[in-house]
Write a protein that holds these residues in place. Structure first.
Motif, PDB file in Angstrom:
ATOM      1  N   GLY A  14       7.096 -15.181   3.822  1.00 54.52           N
ATOM      2  CA  GLY A  14       5.940 -15.376   4.685  1.00 54.52           C
ATOM      3  C   GLY A  14       5.321 -14.049   5.062  1.00 54.52           C
ATOM      4  O   GLY A  14       5.944 -12.984   4.934  1.00 54.52           O
ATOM      5  N   TRP A  15       4.082 -14.098   5.524  1.00 52.50           N
ATOM      6  CA  TRP A  15       3.370 -12.896   5.937  1.00 52.50           C
ATOM      7  C   TRP A  15       3.757 -12.535   7.367  1.00 52.50           C
ATOM      8  O   TRP A  15       3.601 -13.345   8.291  1.00 52.50           O
ATOM      9  CB  TRP A  15       1.867 -13.112   5.853  1.00 52.50           C
ATOM     10  N   VAL A  16       4.269 -11.322   7.554  1.00 55.51           N
ATOM     11  CA  VAL A  16       4.635 -10.854   8.893  1.00 55.51           C
ATOM     12  C   VAL A  16       3.361 -10.294   9.527  1.00 55.51           C
ATOM     13  O   VAL A  16       2.935  -9.185   9.232  1.00 55.51           O
ATOM     14  CB  VAL A  16       5.742  -9.794   8.826  1.00 55.51           C
ATOM     15  N   VAL A  17       2.759 -11.071  10.416  1.00 53.37           N
ATOM     16  CA  VAL A  17       1.413 -10.751  10.895  1.00 53.37           C
ATOM     17  C   VAL A  17       1.400 -10.014  12.226  1.00 53.37           C
ATOM     18  O   VAL A  17       0.361  -9.489  12.622  1.00 53.37           O
ATOM     19  CB  VAL A  17       0.556 -12.033  11.017  1.00 53.37           C
ATOM     20  N   GLY A  18       2.523  -9.978  12.948  1.00 53.98           N
ATOM     21  CA  GLY A  18       2.465  -9.295  14.229  1.00 53.98           C
ATOM     22  C   GLY A  18       3.814  -9.000  14.838  1.00 53.98           C
ATOM     23  O   GLY A  18       4.779  -9.758  14.652  1.00 53.98           O
ATOM     24  N   VAL A  61       0.865  -1.172   0.000  1.00 55.94           N
ATOM     25  CA  VAL A  61       0.000   0.000   0.000  1.00 55.94           C
ATOM     26  C   VAL A  61       0.907   1.227   0.000  1.00 55.94           C
ATOM     27  O   VAL A  61       1.853   1.319   0.789  1.00 55.94           O
ATOM     28  CB  VAL A  61      -0.924  -0.005   1.228  1.00 55.94           C
ATOM     29  N   GLN A  62       0.648   2.170  -0.869  1.00 58.00           N
ATOM     30  CA  GLN A  62       1.622   3.229  -1.163  1.00 58.00           C
ATOM     31  C   GLN A  62       1.501   4.402  -0.189  1.00 58.00           C
ATOM     32  O   GLN A  62       0.940   5.450  -0.505  1.00 58.00           O
ATOM     33  CB  GLN A  62       1.477   3.664  -2.617  1.00 58.00           C
ATOM     34  N   ASP A 119      -4.055  -7.860   5.398  1.00 58.26           N
ATOM     35  CA  ASP A 119      -3.168  -7.325   4.361  1.00 58.26           C
ATOM     36  C   ASP A 119      -1.733  -7.172   4.860  1.00 58.26           C
ATOM     37  O   ASP A 119      -1.067  -6.181   4.568  1.00 58.26           O
ATOM     38  CB  ASP A 119      -3.693  -5.995   3.833  1.00 58.26           C
ATOM     39  N   ALA A 120      -1.256  -8.156   5.608  1.00 60.49           N
ATOM     40  CA  ALA A 120       0.149  -8.147   6.026  1.00 60.49           C
ATOM     41  C   ALA A 120       1.045  -8.347   4.808  1.00 60.49           C
ATOM     42  O   ALA A 120       0.727  -9.111   3.900  1.00 60.49           O
ATOM     43  CB  ALA A 120       0.398  -9.251   7.055  1.00 60.49           C
ATOM     44  N   ARG A 160       1.814  -2.514   4.639  1.00 61.50           N
ATOM     45  CA  ARG A 160       0.712  -3.406   4.301  1.00 61.50           C
ATOM     46  C   ARG A 160       0.803  -3.853   2.848  1.00 61.50           C
ATOM     47  O   ARG A 160       1.326  -3.145   1.986  1.00 61.50           O
ATOM     48  CB  ARG A 160      -0.634  -2.701   4.554  1.00 61.50           C
ATOM     49  N   TRP A 161       0.272  -5.021   2.606  1.00 61.95           N
ATOM     50  CA  TRP A 161       0.273  -5.625   1.275  1.00 61.95           C
ATOM     51  C   TRP A 161      -0.765  -4.944   0.397  1.00 61.95           C
ATOM     52  O   TRP A 161      -1.896  -4.702   0.827  1.00 61.95           O
ATOM     53  CB  TRP A 161      -0.053  -7.111   1.427  1.00 61.95           C
TER      54      TRP A 161
END
Length: 541
Positions: free
Chosen positions: A444-448, A247-248, A466-467, A326-327
């Motif tokens: 991998g998704w960095v979720v936290g 996300v820009q 949207d990680a 965010r992705w």
């Protein structure tokens, strides 16, 4: 001949009537490179010292490629030590045999060569390569990797007018052998002597035309220091991190931790003159700084005014920024439908790994460990031992999913997973220093992120929408970081500290991703040019 022609025309007509389409697909493009590794004199901090060069360059040549390209890179070792290059972020079925770490490859001996065959399958983004053996990275040998999207896949932003890759990092005036001797004696390295940008402490220049927008890629190629990056008078629009379109959002400055890469867009919309480009160290005193210059092409006016100030030891500031990444769910990736048939937040993990780093003493010497075990490389690469079914090299029972009571031990921990396992990895950092971790073979998704020790209650704070995905993640002091990883790439993959003295002294392990099927759809065969060593020497390929 006339009869043959008539038959072909008739066949084409029949296919057209039935709506059939004949498609001939060419193989993905090949790009060929020859890289010669030598010593040479460099002066990153103004003092001549011996460095590791690739084709006479420091940093090494930038590796530009397009999604799905095959990269054939012949590396010729002309230094006096065994050598390997590893490729941060390149992943596909070929890569496990080309990963360039001692768990998968025998080293290239002095006077010898090895030809890597890599494919950037379904990948875009900003990455880097660097030497993986000993402390070679402290003397150079690294460079940037730019993976560009295919023309038919749209970008989530207008095509920039230019593309620059800045390799930032800490630097020591002592060479890699001197630093290695300090660590071998069981001592810590002193504070770095400085920071550099593209091989220089000061003097790097970027030039562009007024009104145009440029992409600046930044990679932290250093040994141990997190760095804040900023440009005087210009906001940066973050658009990509290690293969994920983001996300820009706009930022005045960005923290880039050891081993990480990202890309920003800047527009030259200020007064035509020069502006400072600044990198400064984080989370420690004194603050090290490296300065470059952004120049407008229609002006000879030098940079002036105060250099932009960045954060210094502030952890919460960095944590808050990390949570803002965010992705971009609406952007195309290297291929359509980047999430596949599922959304990462809706899949239940099949396994949970708890990893805790620690500084330990073993036999009276400094070492670093994961869950109480400090890694030692066997003489035979783990992947070769696995492929040739050589006993006694590793044991899947050595890894413990929590720190064991008692003193730390030396060992060769390998985690056993099944292909397509979906794993939750919790990195617990009980130390007062920031950690940085790299996972080869997949992202991998960095979720936290969170303070203190992770508990199951923290899952309710995960970003399951949207990680962003990453290969290299930071864990703040006395804190934890969580990521969700789809292990869809069969192989023997390195999970290591990106902080190089820690990795050199044992803070790493391997993850064996396995299934019983032998198929090129899950893993390619061992290449004919594979170097064999240790107990694999003399085996038939």
């Amino acid at each position: 001949m006339r009869g043959t022609t008539m038959m072909l025309l008739l066949l084409v007509g029949v296919l057209a009537c039935f709506g059939a389409v004949m498609v001939v697909e060419a193989e993905d493009p090949y790009r060929y490179f020859t890289w010669t590794v030598t010593y040479g004199t460099i002066s990153p901090l103004g003092k001549p010292q011996k460095g590791i060069l690739i084709n006479g360059q420091f940093p090494g040549p930038r590796l530009d490629c397009v999604t799905n390209d095959n990269l054939i890179i012949n590396v010729i070792n002309k230094i006096d030590e065994p050598f390997l290059l590893t490729w941060n972020g390149i992943k596909n079925r070929k890569t496990i045999w080309q990963d360039g770490v001692l768990g998968s490859n025998c080293p290239i001996l002095p006077g010898h060569n090895f030809t890597y065959h890599l494919q950037v399958k379904d990948q875009i983004g900003t990455f880097m390569y660097f030497p993986s053996l000993q402390m070679h990275k402290a003397s150079g040998g690294y460079g940037g990797i730019n993976m560009y999207t295919r023309p038919k896949i749209p970008l989530p932003f207008a095509e920039p007018s230019g593309d620059f890759h800045l390799l930032i990092g800490d630097w020591y005036k002592a060479g890699h052998k001197a630093l290695q001797n300090i660590l071998d004696y069981g001592k810590k390295l002193a504070f770095p002597d400085g920071l550099i940008i593209n091989g220089m402490q000061n003097g790097i220049e970027i030039q562009g035309d007024p009104g145009k927008t440029y992409m600046i890629r930044v990679s932290n190629a250093g040994l141990s220091t997190s760095i804040n990056f900023r440009i005087q008078g210009h906001k940066m629009r973050l658009v990509e991190m290690e293969g994920s379109h983001t996300v820009q959002e706009w930022y005045d400055s960005l923290d880039i931790h050891v081993g990480q890469s990202l890309a920003v867009l800047i527009t030259l919309n200020q007064k035509a003159k020069g502006y400072y480009v600044v990198a400064s160290s984080r989370f420690a005193i004194p603050v090290l700084t490296s300065t470059g210059l952004l120049k407008y092409s229609n002006s000879r006016e030098k940079a002036s005014g105060a250099k932009p100030i960045g954060p210094t030891t502030h952890v919460h500031w960095s944590l808050k920024q990390a949570r803002s990444f965010r992705w971009n769910l609406t952007a195309s990736a290297a291929r359509p439908n980047p999430q596949g048939a599922y959304h990462y937040g809706s899949v239940k993990p099949t396994r949970i790994l708890h990893l805790a780093n620690s500084e330990v003493k073993i036999n009276g010497k400094l070492r670093y460990a994961i869950n109480g075990m400090s890694y030692v490389n066997p003489d035979t690469p783990l992947k070769l031992a696995d492929y040739f079914d050589i006993p006694g090299v590793f044991d899947l029972k050595t890894f413990k999913n929590k720190t064991q009571a008692g003193p730390a031990k030396l060992g060769t921990p390998v985690v056993g997973l099944w292909l397509h396992d979906y794993v939750e990895i919790i990195f617990n950092n009980n130390e007062n220093t920031i950690q940085s971790w790299h996972l080869s073979g997949t992202d991998g998704w960095v979720v936290g992120y969170g303070p203190k020790k992770w508990t199951a209650a923290q899952r309710k704070f995960y970003n399951l929408v949207d990680a962003a995905t990453r290969y290299t993640i930071q864990v703040y002091p006395k804190s934890w970081t969580a990521m969700l990883v789809p292990f869809d790439n069969k192989g023997m993959w390195n999970l290591r500290s990106a902080i190089w003295p820690r990795r050199y002294l044992g803070q790493e392990l391997y993850i064996r991703v396995w299934n019983e099927e032998k198929s090129p759809f899950t893993e390619y065969e061992i290449p004919a040019n594979a170097i064999l060593c240790g107990k694999a020497r003399g085996k038939h390929i």
